[in-house]
Design an enzyme around this catalytic site. Structure first.
Site, PDB file in Angstrom:
ATOM      1  N   HIS A   1      -0.496  -7.333  -2.365  1.00 22.67           N
ATOM      2  CA  HIS A   1       0.581  -6.496  -1.846  1.00 22.67           C
ATOM      3  C   HIS A   1       1.812  -7.370  -1.632  1.00 22.67           C
ATOM      4  O   HIS A   1       1.713  -8.592  -1.475  1.00 22.67           O
ATOM      5  CB  HIS A   1       0.174  -5.860  -0.521  1.00 22.67           C
ATOM      6  CG  HIS A   1      -0.879  -4.808  -0.663  1.00 22.67           C
ATOM      7  ND1 HIS A   1      -1.065  -3.831   0.286  1.00 22.67           N
ATOM      8  CD2 HIS A   1      -1.818  -4.582  -1.627  1.00 22.67           C
ATOM      9  CE1 HIS A   1      -2.064  -3.039  -0.088  1.00 22.67           C
ATOM     10  NE2 HIS A   1      -2.532  -3.474  -1.243  1.00 22.67           N
TER      11      HIS A   1
ATOM     12  N   GLU B   1       3.805  -7.851   0.868  1.00 25.58           N
ATOM     13  CA  GLU B   1       3.827  -8.620   2.113  1.00 25.58           C
ATOM     14  C   GLU B   1       2.909  -9.841   2.011  1.00 25.58           C
ATOM     15  O   GLU B   1       3.275 -10.940   2.441  1.00 25.58           O
ATOM     16  CB  GLU B   1       3.387  -7.737   3.290  1.00 25.58           C
ATOM     17  CG  GLU B   1       4.296  -6.549   3.538  1.00 25.58           C
ATOM     18  CD  GLU B   1       3.949  -5.294   2.741  1.00 25.58           C
ATOM     19  OE1 GLU B   1       4.453  -4.215   3.104  1.00 25.58           O
ATOM     20  OE2 GLU B   1       3.176  -5.387   1.753  1.00 25.58           O
TER      21      GLU B   1
ATOM     22  N   CYS C   1       0.665  -1.718   5.193  1.00 24.11           N
ATOM     23  CA  CYS C   1      -0.665  -1.152   5.359  1.00 24.11           C
ATOM     24  C   CYS C   1      -1.438  -2.006   6.373  1.00 24.11           C
ATOM     25  O   CYS C   1      -0.983  -3.085   6.752  1.00 24.11           O
ATOM     26  CB  CYS C   1      -1.388  -1.108   4.017  1.00 24.11           C
ATOM     27  SG  CYS C   1      -1.948  -2.734   3.442  1.00 24.11           S
TER      28      CYS C   1
ATOM     29  N   CYS D   1      -1.878  -5.665   5.314  1.00 25.19           N
ATOM     30  CA  CYS D   1      -0.650  -6.452   5.399  1.00 25.19           C
ATOM     31  C   CYS D   1      -0.275  -6.737   6.847  1.00 25.19           C
ATOM     32  O   CYS D   1       0.202  -7.828   7.165  1.00 25.19           O
ATOM     33  CB  CYS D   1       0.484  -5.742   4.664  1.00 25.19           C
ATOM     34  SG  CYS D   1       0.188  -5.680   2.876  1.00 25.19           S
TER      35      CYS D   1
END
Length: 164
Positions: A56, A58, A86, A89
């Site tokens: 992801h 992040e 999410c 993250c």
């Protein structure tokens, strides 16, 4: 014209990263870490491009910053991200000791275009978690098996360890 870089500038940059990433076989998410001393590190979503469900934006920004800085501790840093992080993250930001997270779109905006993390948020809020993912502790009864606490006792005796 002022040379002061604002939070809005960093957040806009994360959105630009996300948009450019869509044109580079990535997901529509971008992020950047800004350290306490002003250094910046970018990250974009590479889940499908790299076949890595943890890639992801992040997380890739955190990985980039930590590698470049030679540390696992980003105390005082701010994570700017194009979309509300999410749970994975958010946990990564906590582990990295990031001090603040700032996002543009929220989880409901993401869900409206097919990126629905509601199931994951619900997992952590739900007492019946096993319905989604069964997680359990297994006792090792074999006397030849290593003791479950062996890694921890070894860690505690290691004088060269790096605490985190």
């Amino acid at each position: 014209m002022s040379s002061i870089v604002t939070a809005e500038h960093y957040l806009a940059r994360s959105i630009q990263l996300a948009t450019a990433n869509v044109h580079n076989s990535g997901g529509p998410f971008g992020a950047m870490i800004v350290t306490a001393d002003g250094r910046t590190f970018d990250g974009v979503n590479r889940v499908t491009a790299d076949h890595d469900p943890t890639a992801h934006a992040e997380v890739t920004a955190i990985r980039t910053a930590c590698r470049a800085l030679g540390t696992h501790d980003l105390t005082g840093a701010v994570l700017y991200t194009s979309c509300e992080p999410c749970p994975m993250c958010l946990a990564s930001a906590l582990w990295a000791r990031i001090g603040q997270v700032v996002y543009a779109a929220d989880r409901h905006d993401a869900a409206s275009v097919g990126f629905d993390d509601a199931l994951f948020y619900e997992y952590f809020e739900n007492r019946d978690r096993d319905a989604l993912l069964h997680v359990s502790k297994l006792e090792l009864n074999d006397p030849q098996a290593p003791a479950p606490l062996e890694p921890f006792t070894t860690w505690n005796t290691l004088t060269s360890r790096i605490d985190y």
